[in-house]
Write an enzyme that holds these catalytic residues in place. Structure first.
Site, mmCIF file in Angstrom:
data_model
loop_
_atom_site.group_PDB
_atom_site.id
_atom_site.type_symbol
_atom_site.label_atom_id
_atom_site.label_comp_id
_atom_site.label_asym_id
_atom_site.label_seq_id
_atom_site.Cartn_x
_atom_site.Cartn_y
_atom_site.Cartn_z
ATOM 1 N N LYS A 217 0.874 -1.172 0.000
ATOM 2 C CA LYS A 217 0.000 0.000 0.000
ATOM 3 C C LYS A 217 0.917 1.230 0.000
ATOM 4 O O LYS A 217 1.540 1.559 1.011
ATOM 5 C CB LYS A 217 -0.906 0.037 1.233
ATOM 6 N N ASP A 222 5.169 13.720 -5.364
ATOM 7 C CA ASP A 222 6.291 14.571 -5.761
ATOM 8 C C ASP A 222 7.642 14.051 -5.265
ATOM 9 O O ASP A 222 8.613 14.815 -5.183
ATOM 10 C CB ASP A 222 6.081 16.013 -5.279
ATOM 11 N N HIS A 388 -6.751 -4.677 12.143
ATOM 12 C CA HIS A 388 -6.019 -4.906 10.898
ATOM 13 C C HIS A 388 -4.591 -4.391 10.972
ATOM 14 O O HIS A 388 -3.830 -4.470 10.012
ATOM 15 C CB HIS A 388 -6.773 -4.225 9.742
ATOM 16 N N LYS A 390 -0.646 -4.109 11.683
ATOM 17 C CA LYS A 390 0.440 -5.081 11.538
ATOM 18 C C LYS A 390 1.688 -4.463 12.162
ATOM 19 O O LYS A 390 2.429 -3.736 11.496
ATOM 20 C CB LYS A 390 0.658 -5.407 10.068
#
Length: 469
Positions: A217, A222, A388, A390
């Site tokens: 993800k 820039d 969720h 990690k």
């Protein structure tokens, strides 16, 4: 009778083929052989299409290889110049760095500044604001992209930026985003957004690459602001799915030299998918951030496993190991390392979801609980919603990103993580861990052992299938 003998011979040949191919992973071989006995002959078909060893999508030509290595060498030189005089301090304080300095492919980086997000709404707001401020390029890569309210909001913003002349590139995983419709992608392409799909399902099926997913993800704006962590693009990540409720995740934004390696990861993935080697210096600008954090970006996949890092984080701990993960399916080495650590007096605590999203995987996670409880590990089930995050904290270091504590993330998926050496960031993650403990129920060994026989059967069956998760 002859056809029975023939079928038996075919079965034996299939078993031998699996043993020869999977001899390095006996647990995986045993699971596939079990499948063969459950569905004789036919069971080899999913093995054939799923279990093929990973091969690269594109092979670099000699010229491309030279360009990429020169590009990487320049990044390493720039990072080493900025971290000069600081790396020795990390080495003295980190057994992990000493053990893995020759294993990790990306170097330590300096002058970083990290923001930790545990509230998903705040994380997405920061991403959207950064994208809206882009002047030159936007690079995005996600395992899951959904055509829902959040996905539409991001799509419209990317279209706007592309129409403004900003170069926008988007990568998504073919399996993770399999429900993403053509209309969603066509609207982006019509506006000038370049799109790449990592292993489209049909292509992956015929190339026998279904098992290798891009779980990263990434957002880079820039070349100076980078995001990584556990969040995908979908309304459920904002807590809008009633079956999950509140969504607890950990995500990061960074400024500084670490962004160069988040960008490098995206660019290597872009080449893997599109065959376009992007080495223009505009994508790796000089980082003017003067933060004080040292960070090491860790890219991993079937060709560069993260398993050694996880193992070393655990065995190097002297005081504490805190783990948060939605899926807890350790490989035998990691399992032994955890047992060894807790028996050596290390405080080992693990938080898993109280409400699972995948029942079979959840039962598999529970199958490891009893033996680790007996060793002295403390387990907790998160109750506020779906966990969720990690995160792995080992003494004064932390590792977090997209990697779950499971076999698939360790060996088969493309992941991106960061090792944090800065006390402020590590303490923040530890504080978040204890905040999650306050809304979690501890699993008591005496109570856990009283679970119904059917529950234990489910756990045993799920454990046998764990190499597939």
């Amino acid at each position: 009778m002859p056809w029975i003998i023939l079928a038996f011979l075919v079965l034996i040949i299939q078993i031998i083929a699996i043993i020869i191919t999977e001899y390095r992973r006996p647990d995986k071989a045993a699971a596939w052989i079990m499948i063969l006995f459950m569905i004789p002959l036919i069971g080899f078909l999913p093995y054939y299409f799923i279990a093929k060893r990973y091969t690269r999508h594109h092979i670099l030509s000699q010229n491309e290889y030279s360009q990429r290595e020169s590009f990487k060498a320049d990044l390493i030189y720039r990072c080493n110049q900025r971290i000069h005089g600081l790396a020795d301090t990390v080495s003295r304080n980190s057994k992990l760095h000493n053990l893995l300095q020759n294993k990790l492919t990306l170097p330590l980086t300096a002058c970083n500044e990290t923001t930790v997000y545990t509230e998903t709404e705040v994380a997405f707001k920061a991403m959207l604001e950064s994208i809206a401020a882009a002047k030159h390029h936007i690079h995005m890569e996600f395992y899951i992209i959904r055509d829902d309210e959040l996905g539409t909001q991001i799509k419209q913003l990317l279209i706007q930026k592309a129409q403004e002349g900003v170069k926008v590139r988007l990568l998504y995983d073919g399996i993770g985003s399999r429900r993403l419709g053509k209309a969603f992608l066509e609207q982006l392409q019509e506006a000038g957004v370049e799109i790449g799909c990592f292993s489209p399902p049909l292509t992956a099926f015929f190339q026998r690459q279904l098992n290798y997913r891009n779980h990263r993800k990434i957002v880079v704006v820039d070349g100076k602001t980078g995001f990584l962590g556990g969040l995908n693009i979908g309304d459920e990540y904002l807590g809008k799915d009633p079956s999950f409720g509140y969504w607890r995740d950990t995500h990061f934004s960074m400024k500084g030299d670490a962004v160069l390696w988040i960008q490098y990861t995206f660019l290597t993935d872009w080449y893997m998918v599109k065959g376009q080697l992007l080495t223009d210096s505009t994508y790796i600008p000089v980082q003017d951030n003067q933060g004080r954090e040292i960070i090491q970006i860790v890219k991993s996949g079937p060709d560069e496993t993260i398993l050694e890092l996880i193992f070393t984080l655990i065995i190097s701990a002297k005081q504490r190991i805190y783990i948060e993960t939605p899926y807890f399916i350790p490989d035998p080495g990691v399992l032994l390392a955890i047992k060894t650590a807790v028996m050596g007096g290390v405080d080992v605590r693990i938080i898993i979801p109280g409400t699972p999203d995948k029942k079979l995987v959840y039962y598999c996670s529970l199958s490891y609980v009893q033996e680790l409880l007996q060793a002295g590990v403390r387990f907790y089930c998160y109750q506020k919603g779906f966990l969720h995050a990690k995160v792995l904290i080992s003494d004064d270091l932390a590792c977090s990103g997209s990697t779950n504590m499971d076999l698939r993330s360790f060996c088969d998926q493309f992941e991106l993580n960061a090792i944090f050496f800065d006390r402020k960031t590590v303490n923040r993650l530890a504080d978040d861990f204890f905040a999650d403990l306050s809304v979690s129920n501890e699993i008591v060994q005496s109570e856990f052992e009283k679970q119904p026989a059917l529950q234990k059967i489910k756990e045993v069956f799920a454990r046998l299938l764990s190499p597939f998760f």
